[in-house]
Design an enzyme around this catalytic site. Structure first.
Site, mmCIF file in Angstrom:
data_model
loop_
_atom_site.group_PDB
_atom_site.id
_atom_site.type_symbol
_atom_site.label_atom_id
_atom_site.label_comp_id
_atom_site.label_asym_id
_atom_site.label_seq_id
_atom_site.Cartn_x
_atom_site.Cartn_y
_atom_site.Cartn_z
ATOM 1 N N CYS A 1 -5.814 2.594 -8.265
ATOM 2 C CA CYS A 1 -7.236 2.670 -8.582
ATOM 3 C C CYS A 1 -7.684 4.119 -8.393
ATOM 4 O O CYS A 1 -7.654 4.628 -7.270
ATOM 5 C CB CYS A 1 -8.051 1.755 -7.672
ATOM 6 S SG CYS A 1 -9.829 1.993 -7.916
ATOM 7 N N LYS B 1 -4.607 -0.763 6.582
ATOM 8 C CA LYS B 1 -6.063 -0.780 6.749
ATOM 9 C C LYS B 1 -6.656 -2.162 6.484
ATOM 10 O O LYS B 1 -6.064 -2.987 5.798
ATOM 11 C CB LYS B 1 -6.718 0.228 5.796
ATOM 12 C CG LYS B 1 -6.389 1.673 6.090
ATOM 13 C CD LYS B 1 -7.229 2.644 5.299
ATOM 14 C CE LYS B 1 -6.922 2.720 3.834
ATOM 15 N NZ LYS B 1 -5.584 3.068 3.450
ATOM 16 N N ASP C 1 0.046 5.157 0.864
ATOM 17 C CA ASP C 1 -0.155 6.116 1.957
ATOM 18 C C ASP C 1 -0.300 5.395 3.289
ATOM 19 O O ASP C 1 -1.163 4.544 3.455
ATOM 20 C CB ASP C 1 -1.388 6.980 1.677
ATOM 21 C CG ASP C 1 -1.255 7.774 0.380
ATOM 22 O OD1 ASP C 1 -0.153 8.270 0.105
ATOM 23 O OD2 ASP C 1 -2.252 7.884 -0.352
ATOM 24 N N ASP D 1 0.882 -1.154 0.000
ATOM 25 C CA ASP D 1 0.000 0.000 0.000
ATOM 26 C C ASP D 1 0.931 1.218 0.000
ATOM 27 O O ASP D 1 2.097 1.111 0.387
ATOM 28 C CB ASP D 1 -0.873 -0.055 1.266
ATOM 29 C CG ASP D 1 -1.727 1.173 1.441
ATOM 30 O OD1 ASP D 1 -2.357 1.605 0.464
ATOM 31 O OD2 ASP D 1 -1.757 1.709 2.561
ATOM 32 N N HIS E 1 -0.635 12.140 4.880
ATOM 33 C CA HIS E 1 -1.076 13.487 5.244
ATOM 34 C C HIS E 1 -2.477 13.773 4.706
ATOM 35 O O HIS E 1 -2.968 14.879 4.832
ATOM 36 C CB HIS E 1 -0.097 14.539 4.694
ATOM 37 C CG HIS E 1 1.258 14.500 5.320
ATOM 38 N ND1 HIS E 1 1.478 14.724 6.661
ATOM 39 C CD2 HIS E 1 2.487 14.254 4.783
ATOM 40 C CE1 HIS E 1 2.771 14.628 6.924
ATOM 41 N NE2 HIS E 1 3.405 14.339 5.808
ATOM 42 N N GLY E 2 -3.108 12.770 4.084
ATOM 43 C CA GLY E 2 -4.442 12.946 3.518
ATOM 44 C C GLY E 2 -4.375 13.449 2.091
ATOM 45 O O GLY E 2 -3.922 14.561 1.852
ATOM 46 N N TYR E 3 -4.782 12.612 1.161
ATOM 47 C CA TYR E 3 -4.801 12.953 -0.267
ATOM 48 C C TYR E 3 -3.459 13.525 -0.739
ATOM 49 O O TYR E 3 -3.406 14.582 -1.371
ATOM 50 C CB TYR E 3 -5.953 13.917 -0.597
ATOM 51 C CG TYR E 3 -7.304 13.324 -0.294
ATOM 52 C CD1 TYR E 3 -7.800 12.272 -1.056
ATOM 53 C CD2 TYR E 3 -8.076 13.790 0.771
ATOM 54 C CE1 TYR E 3 -9.043 11.708 -0.778
ATOM 55 C CE2 TYR E 3 -9.315 13.233 1.053
ATOM 56 C CZ TYR E 3 -9.788 12.196 0.278
ATOM 57 O OH TYR E 3 -11.009 11.640 0.554
#
Length: 191
Positions: free
Chosen positions: A92, A137, A13, A11, A20-22
């Site tokens: 994706c 996750k 991120d 993976d 850090h988000g997006y």
């Protein structure tokens, strides 16, 4: 027929870089401590390195596919400059509730679906039973199960670990940086 190879599915991120988000700009891309050395060691151990990353920010309009590709190219070159050659990068861009119509869809590539892993398997001749999926996750673990990946590894460097994710994982490690040693320890013959 080509000989199959074991792989480390990664993976992005929260596993390779700080989430850090997006993340879509080079200035916000920060490799997690120790992961580059670990990736180099995993290559020496004979593993293919394959990034499999959901990038719903594209479908959500947070950044463009071109911005993602620019960052990905930079990441790939940054790793290559440190003697880490990635064997594949799969992403994706979809999300069922995306605001960008082109990418708003249900697909088989978005984890927890196994599409990216299966595409890599077919293209790179990967031995799934001898491979590892590393992520932060539950969806990473579920994709690994669906693709018959041998070992599912949850890392603590990304999202907070849920009980469901922990139950789905075979191993829980602090970081990808710890994976080479964990594999070597597991492969050591009993005395």
């Amino acid at each position: 027929m080509a000989k199959s190879v074991p792989a480390i599915f990664l993976d992005r991120d929260g596993t390779i870089n700080v989430d850090h988000g997006y993340v879509h700009e080079i200035d916000n891309f920060e490799f997690i401590d120790g992961v580059i050395d670990a990736m180099r060691e995993l290559k020496k151990m004979g593993f293919a390195l394959v990034v499999v990353t959901n990038q719903s920010g594209i479908a959500r309009g947070k950044f463009t596919e071109a911005q993602f590709e620019t960052l990905t190219e930079w990441m790939d070159w940054s790793l290559a400059d440190r003697d880490v050659d990635l064997d594949g990068i799969y992403y994706c861009p979809h999300h069922p509730q995306g605001s960008v119509e082109e990418f708003r869809q249900v697909c088989d590539c978005r984890k927890p679906h196994p599409g990216m892993l299966l595409s890599a398997r077919d293209y790179l001749h990967i031995d799934m039973a001898a491979s590892y999926m590393v992520g932060d996750k539950l969806e990473d673990m579920q994709a690994a199960v669906a693709a018959n990946v041998g070992t599912k590894v949850l890392v603590r460097t990304g999202k907070p670990i849920t009980p469901e994710a922990e139950n789905a994982a075979d191993w829980v490690l602090n970081s990808l940086a710890d994976l080479p040693q964990a594999i070597k320890k597991q492969q050591k013959p009993a005395q």
